[in-house]
Design an enzyme around this catalytic site. Structure first.
Site, PDB file in Angstrom:
ATOM      1  N   THR A 163       0.862  -1.178   0.000  1.00  4.99           N
ATOM      2  CA  THR A 163       0.000   0.000   0.000  1.00  4.99           C
ATOM      3  C   THR A 163       0.898   1.227   0.000  1.00  4.99           C
ATOM      4  O   THR A 163       1.473   1.603   1.015  1.00  4.99           O
ATOM      5  CB  THR A 163      -0.903   0.008   1.240  1.00  4.99           C
ATOM      6  OG1 THR A 163      -1.700  -1.174   1.226  1.00  4.99           O
ATOM      7  CG2 THR A 163      -1.811   1.230   1.246  1.00  4.99           C
ATOM      8  N   LYS A 197      -6.988   1.128  -3.421  1.00  2.12           N
ATOM      9  CA  LYS A 197      -6.578   0.580  -2.119  1.00  2.12           C
ATOM     10  C   LYS A 197      -6.692   1.641  -1.020  1.00  2.12           C
ATOM     11  O   LYS A 197      -7.186   1.355   0.075  1.00  2.12           O
ATOM     12  CB  LYS A 197      -5.135   0.053  -2.218  1.00  2.12           C
ATOM     13  CG  LYS A 197      -4.508  -0.368  -0.909  1.00  2.12           C
ATOM     14  CD  LYS A 197      -5.220  -1.544  -0.244  1.00  2.12           C
ATOM     15  CE  LYS A 197      -4.578  -1.865   1.107  1.00  2.12           C
ATOM     16  NZ  LYS A 197      -5.359  -2.856   1.878  1.00  2.12           N
ATOM     17  N   LYS A 238      -0.114   5.667   8.538  1.00  2.00           N
ATOM     18  CA  LYS A 238       0.634   5.900   7.298  1.00  2.00           C
ATOM     19  C   LYS A 238      -0.324   5.967   6.102  1.00  2.00           C
ATOM     20  O   LYS A 238      -0.238   6.842   5.246  1.00  2.00           O
ATOM     21  CB  LYS A 238       1.649   4.757   7.092  1.00  2.00           C
ATOM     22  CG  LYS A 238       2.438   4.837   5.797  1.00  2.00           C
ATOM     23  CD  LYS A 238       2.793   3.459   5.247  1.00  2.00           C
ATOM     24  CE  LYS A 238       1.579   2.770   4.639  1.00  2.00           C
ATOM     25  NZ  LYS A 238       1.851   1.524   3.917  1.00  2.00           N
TER      26      LYS A 238
END
Lengths: 299, 299
Positions: free
Chosen positions: A97, A173, A242
């Site tokens: 990701t 995503k 993140k």
């Protein structure tokens, strides 16, 4: 002769995914920064490389599953990176990701060396990875996607093609992780409101998980949040933070205000600030309970 | 002789619910402020009352399905209210989405007159009501719940009992509407981020609706938000704002900060401010697109 495949990054997700490639009959060459993590796979037949470029065959296929943009760039183009070795007709499948922009940058870099880049981030926790129940969204050059499709099918239960833009799959995503985090906040606020009104959290969640929200995200995360048991650690809270940073950066670039993403960012940031970065991201619900003066589970 | 049941409030939800009681063989007496709305049911066999108390039989069962707390209080205890007529052994089933506090107050009021109050708010849009696909959560005195359970089963596909506190079922309903609104915001922000990154909104939503979020709320509302078609008007945006106000009031009373509920309140309030109060609540997504400089659908 079995087809050779390389796999870089044997963390919570990478290891079970790599194992499924081994089980599917591919000859596997692996690299992980900490060599300890490669041991189990080596015992099962994988070969271990000392540095990223040693793991890769010219013209071959290499998967990466790493924790952030910098780590992916490092194994590709760092001192021991595989970029110059992968070369002509090689394909890099990036499962991590990372930001759409990093994917686009990596795709350009690969193109300079004659290789191709396919972004294929995955949805699912480690148990889903082990059970080949991941959902994959992928994007990149058609030719490369056709070539690697059987490999993607070997590690998941379904693949969704988002076209040629290598950043597109990463956008999807990020959208997904943002939606999952938001669902967790909604459940945490709702169940804590119910609790403060004298209701049983689980009894409330059970109804929603059977009716309006009868889907995996609400059933599985809902159970953890209702029971206030933030285990097992499938996805660390600091990694979720993140991802929310990636969402907000990506949104900023295209001029897209996302107030709910901002709220989720701050919720996760508070979790990290309170020392919960290593807990499962469902532990964001602890912040909701604390803000309401509830503090059942002392850490 | 068929059992007689009263029904007050024949709006988008009330009418199809009342019709299902008629179909189930109950003798139906109805009241609606605007008489026009009772016509269809009268043609199907219902009797129309001129004022709320005329609709009710002493010791009988009366449903109410009204748009807010004040309207419910009015038909119960207003000038033409049914409270004094319902009397001993009568049961009032309140289907409306109202505050837990109003439910508790109404329960006390009924107790003074020897009647009983059961809160039974419903989940589902008008088409679900017509198809007997509503989900009900109910709470109140055991005896009254036992008596009315067959009636609740005649109008929905499932009933969830939340105990004796008459406000409990309303808390669950508010939790649900808050979670649905939040899911819509999450979808709207995610799909608009995708759109601004060059992806097709529907292609992104389709994946989530098949995988992580394969449940009614995401599939149905997701389709409307992906297509930016905020029709049919199943639940008006101004009613959703009313519900978020109830959520925040209830949260305030128990000292429960709900930042996501606050965000949803403001999103809906902006919708009403922009003249969208009569649109379906999925139109909250228009605000998300507008804030991002997109303005595809002129009103």
């Amino acid at each position: 002769m079995p087809q050779q495949v390389s796999f870089i990054g044997l963390g919570k997700m990478g290891e079970p995914i790599a194992r499924n490639l081994l089980k599917a009959g591919y000859e596997l060459r692996v690299y992980n920064r900490s060599t300890e993590k490669a041991k189990a796979l080596v015992a099962e037949g994988a070969q271990r490389a000392e540095v990223p470029f040693e793991a890769v065959e010219p013209g071959g296929v290499v998967f990466t599953m790493l924790s952030n943009d910098a780590a992916v760039k490092e194994v590709v183009a760092g001192e021991h990176g595989f970029l110059h070795r992968l070369g002509h007709e090689g394909v890099h499948i990036s499962l991590s990701t990372i930001s759409p922009e990093t994917s686009r940058e990596l795709a350009r870099l690969h193109a300079e060396y004659g290789s191709q880049y396919v972004a294929s981030p995955v949805f699912g926790r480690p148990d889903a990875a082990a059970a080949r129940k991941l959902w994959l969204c992928f994007s990149g050059p058609e030719e490369a996607k056709s070539r690697v499709r059987p490999l993607l099918e070997a590690i998941g239960q379904g693949c969704f093609d988002y076209g040629a833009d290598p950043g597109a799959a990463n956008v999807v995503k990020l959208c997904g992780n943002f939606m999952i985090a938001s669902a967790q906040e909604a459940m945490a606020e709702a169940l804590t409101l119910a609790e403060k009104n004298g209701l049983q959290r689980e009894q409330v969640m059970d109804m929603f998980a059977q009716t309006l929200f009868a889907c995996g995200i609400y059933q599985n995360y809902g159970k953890m949040i209702a029971q206030q048991r933030y285990e097992p650690v499938g996805f660390q809270l600091e990694l979720a933070l993140k991802d929310l940073n990636l969402v907000l950066d990506t949104a900023d670039q295209v001029r897209m205000p996302m107030p709910l993403a901002g709220l989720m960012h701050d919720r996760l940031l508070t979790g990290v600030a309170k020392g919960r970065g290593g807990m499962d991201w469902t532990a964001l619900a602890k912040g909701v309970a604390e803000d309401a003066g509830l503090d059942k589970e002392q850490e």
